[in-house]
Design a protein around this motif. Structure first.
Motif, short mmCIF file in Angstrom:
data_model
loop_
_atom_site.label_atom_id
_atom_site.label_comp_id
_atom_site.label_asym_id
_atom_site.label_seq_id
_atom_site.Cartn_x
_atom_site.Cartn_y
_atom_site.Cartn_z
N THR A 1 28.47 31.39 50.16
CA THR A 1 29.41 31.16 49.06
C THR A 1 29.43 32.39 48.16
N PRO A 2 30.60 32.97 47.91
CA PRO A 2 30.68 34.14 47.03
C PRO A 2 30.24 33.78 45.60
N VAL A 3 29.57 34.73 44.93
CA VAL A 3 29.12 34.53 43.55
C VAL A 3 29.82 35.56 42.66
N PRO A 4 30.79 35.12 41.84
CA PRO A 4 31.48 36.05 40.95
C PRO A 4 30.60 36.49 39.77
N ALA A 5 30.98 37.60 39.18
CA ALA A 5 30.22 38.17 38.06
C ALA A 5 30.18 37.23 36.86
N TYR A 6 31.26 36.45 36.64
CA TYR A 6 31.32 35.64 35.43
C TYR A 6 30.45 34.39 35.48
#
Length: 687
Positions: free
Chosen positions: A64-69
């Motif tokens: 699962t991608p983890v965004p910076a925010y």
């Protein structure tokens, strides 16, 4: 600015990565962002573990991608920024030895052994060097040591890192030190020059990290302080540098603005300025005393809570401050919380005339919890199903030995009073009772002016729990269902439960957007079993009740601090220590105001007249600084018209209000427990 709430953000969908393929390579065809707050900084595997974008799975796997925010994304950015900090320090101060550098709430820190403490000028030079490193776009590359011996050889000049390598396997995975060592392979992260592909700097670390330093768009160093290796004052003295990092500059500026506002609202400073409470050295750390102004606020808080609890069917009890050790042995608290309890008092020993001990003494403990004593009240006589649910409530003072570095004003004290309730119910009553409790908590918090909430579900810590897996699963499912049905957002807190059962925490936002953990609701199938609690069921059989632990304020002291900071010292009129101050334009008009004050006092309003020698304008300034919500002015015209003039904290004013009307307006405003500050506009709307 992208104001994305991590609790509500839509995280990109999981994707599949073939065996032998780097996660980042597989992700490219998805065209996910690599810049800005939405940039993907790392991924999460099926087990919830964070991985670098350079990670290569041995078999096909989903990530699962983890965004910076997100909070996970920010944590990885912050830990990577800690590495940049350490690199900059060693460049600016050659010979510096490295401690550890974890991400923490809202920031990061790194510990160093240096010849002299860091100065503000040093921090500026370090920050300038960090900006150069970030701009250069160094890559973070993971490297696995061939053996602990190889790691020890490489780190021979870093004594603290060397100690971690030698202790590998004995480090608590939840400690900050685990950021350096972790489980499995022993790894380092190299900072690679993008032009020459040479290693610029390395650090022992389990990761993960952002792909390059350019993924750190906004950071600042905040302060430095003394620290000790592994938190032990017997160990080497270190210097710690703190910083914060965010997904964009606007979010950093927002955080800095909040910090500046939080400093103005610091309850310790306001407590002194408004003469509310203090911490005398003669009494000891973490043991507050409330002055008359603070005691009035506390009394109002307690009295309103007491009224609401009686209306909700709670029964009040009272228990002592100390007890024999056997009680906490039975409850399990000595086994799990002994380090957080004050040392025992050795009492009740008996001696003969020659001074020989004929009967050994017993250990007594100051109570850290009220629940074992409430269990004894339940068990004091036979109980019928007709008495359930039985809701026992107490303003119970407890004592916990917090280390001196942890004690923080009223929010982390050593002696405090819990608004503690324990509810005993049948299995059939449980879900309805939990729902009622949660609704009661939210409604009462709203009474004090808090109205922005979400819930947190804390689940079992296998290393610190009692009871069967089946009981824990059942308890957690019920709590999760009740929390979900409340309509509030629910976020997980894995392994955050107490040893006896899962819990829901009510998290509340204050006026400047900070989140505070307020009330807790904990489900407990275990303590009733440990105390052999039982009631008589309709068929005459004996059954074990289910126990709900519930603290609404958490502690009165902490809730006092939260409200003090939420309102920046300007309590609502119903809570304010001084609700009305009469200010005569001249001494001759004081008797007129004294008559008004007498009428207000008859209506239960806290009112007084300032008869000091100060000029009127100075009195207004003093009482505005003192946060008094209603100031009543009186001059010649007011006396002639049997009127007063209102002055409010925002500087607005209403002139010539008849005394009878003014008394009614103030008494009604206080009696209705209105949480907004009175003003010209608000009062005019009620006339």
């Amino acid at each position: 600015m992208t104001n994305v709430d991590p609790r509500q953000a839509e995280v990109p969908a999981p994707f599949t990565v073939p065996a032998g393929t780097a996660v980042g390579a597989a992700m490219r065809e998805l065209e996910l962002p690599n810049k800005g707050p939405e940039a993907i900084v790392c991924v999460k595997d099926a087990e919830g573990e964070l991985k670098d974008l350079s990670h290569v799975p041995d078999a096909e796997a989903e990530f699962t991608p983890v965004p910076a925010y997100t909070e996970d994304g920010r944590s990885v950015i912050r830990h990577s920024c800690a590495h940049v900090l350490a690199q900059a320090v060693q460049l600016e101060f050659p010979g510096t030895k490295l401690g550890i550098g974890p991400a923490i709430d809202n920031g990061f820190y790194y510990d160093f052994q240096v010849a002299e403490p860091f100065t503000p000028e040093d921090l500026k030079a370090i920050e300038k060097r960090m900006k150069k490193i970030i701009k250069s776009g160094q890559r973070f590359e993971r490297r696995v040591y061939a053996s602990t011996e190889a790691a020890a050889e490489e780190l021979a000049d870093e004594p603290f890192k060397l100690e971690l390598v030698r202790d590998k396997g004995n480090v608590d995975p939840d400690s900050d030190e685990a950021t350096e060592v972790g489980a499995g392979d022993l790894t380092a992260y190299d900072n690679i020059n993008p032009r020459t592909n040479e290693i610029e700097w390395s650090d022992l670390c389990r990761g993960p990290h952002i792909p390059t330093t350019r993924y750190i768009p906004a950071f600042t160093l905040t302060r430095s302080s003394a620290a000790y290796w592994r938190g032990d004052q017997d160990n080497a003295g270190l210097q710690r540098i703190y910083g914060t990092a965010w997904e964009d500059k606007e979010k950093l500026e927002e955080y800095q603005t909040m910090l500046a506002e939080a400093e103005k609202r610091d309850h310790r400073r306001l407590g002194t300025e408004l003469d509310l409470f203090s911490f005398p050295d003669e009494i000891g750390s973490g043991l507050p005393v409330f002055h008359p102004n603070g005691a009035i606020v506390r009394l109002e808080m307690e009295e309103h809570s007491r009224r609401r609890h009686l209306e909700a069917g709670y029964s009040f009890v009272n228990t002592p401050h100390a007890t024999k050790a056997d009680l906490f042995e039975k409850s399990g608290h000595l086994g799990f919380y002994k380090e957080g309890m004050f040392p025992p008092l050795q009492l009740d020993a008996e001696y003969d005339d020659d001074g020989n001990e004929t009967k050994p003494g017993q250990d007594y403990y100051l109570k850290p919890m009220n629940c074992p004593m409430h269990n004894l009240i339940f068990d004091s006589r036979g109980r019928s199903y007709r008495e359930l649910p039985l809701r026992l409530f107490e303003f119970g003072t407890v004592y916990r030995y917090e280390k001196s570095g942890v004690v923080h004003g009223l929010t982390r004290a050593r002696g405090f009073t819990q608004d503690d309730a324990h509810i005993y119910c049948t299995e059939d009553q449980l879900e309805e009772e939990l729902t009622t409790v949660l609704e009661f908590i939210i409604s009462l918090l709203k009474d004090y002016g808090l109205d922005d909430f979400y819930l947190e579900l804390s689940t079992r810590d296998p290393k610190k729990s009692v009871g069967s897996e089946e009981i824990w699963e059942t308890s957690t499912e019920i709590l999760e269902r009740v929390a979900t049905n409340s309509g509030l957002d629910l976020v997980p807190d894995p392994e955050g439960a107490a040893f006896y059962g899962p819990k829901i925490s009510v998290q509340a936002k204050d006026a400047i957007g900070r989140t505070w953990q307020m009330s807790t609701v904990q489900l407990d199938f275990n303590l009733p079993e440990r105390f052999d609690l039982e009631y008589t069921a309709p068929d005459g059989s004996k059954k074990q009740p289910i126990m709900i632990h519930r603290a609404l304020f958490g502690s009165i002291e902490r809730f006092f601090a939260v409200l003090l900071e939420h309102y920046a010292g300007a309590f609502p009129a119903w809570l304010a220590p001084q609700q009305v101050m009469g200010i005569p334009v001249a001494e001759d008009f004081a008797p007129h105001l004294e008559g008004v004050v007498a009428e207000l006092r008859k209506r239960g309003v806290r009112a007084d007249v300032d008869v000091s020698d100060d000029r009127m304008q100075k009195k207004i300034r003093n009482h505005t600084t003192g946060k008094i919500p209603f100031m009543l002015l009186a001059g010649g015209r007011d006396v002639e018209a049997d009127a007063v003039s209102f002055r409010f904290l925002d500087g607005t004013q209403i002139n010539g209000v008849p005394v009878a009307e003014a008394v009614d307006l103030i008494a009604d405003w206080v009696g209705e427990r209105i949480n907004e500050q009175p003003s010209e506009e608000a009062i005019a709307a009620r006339r």
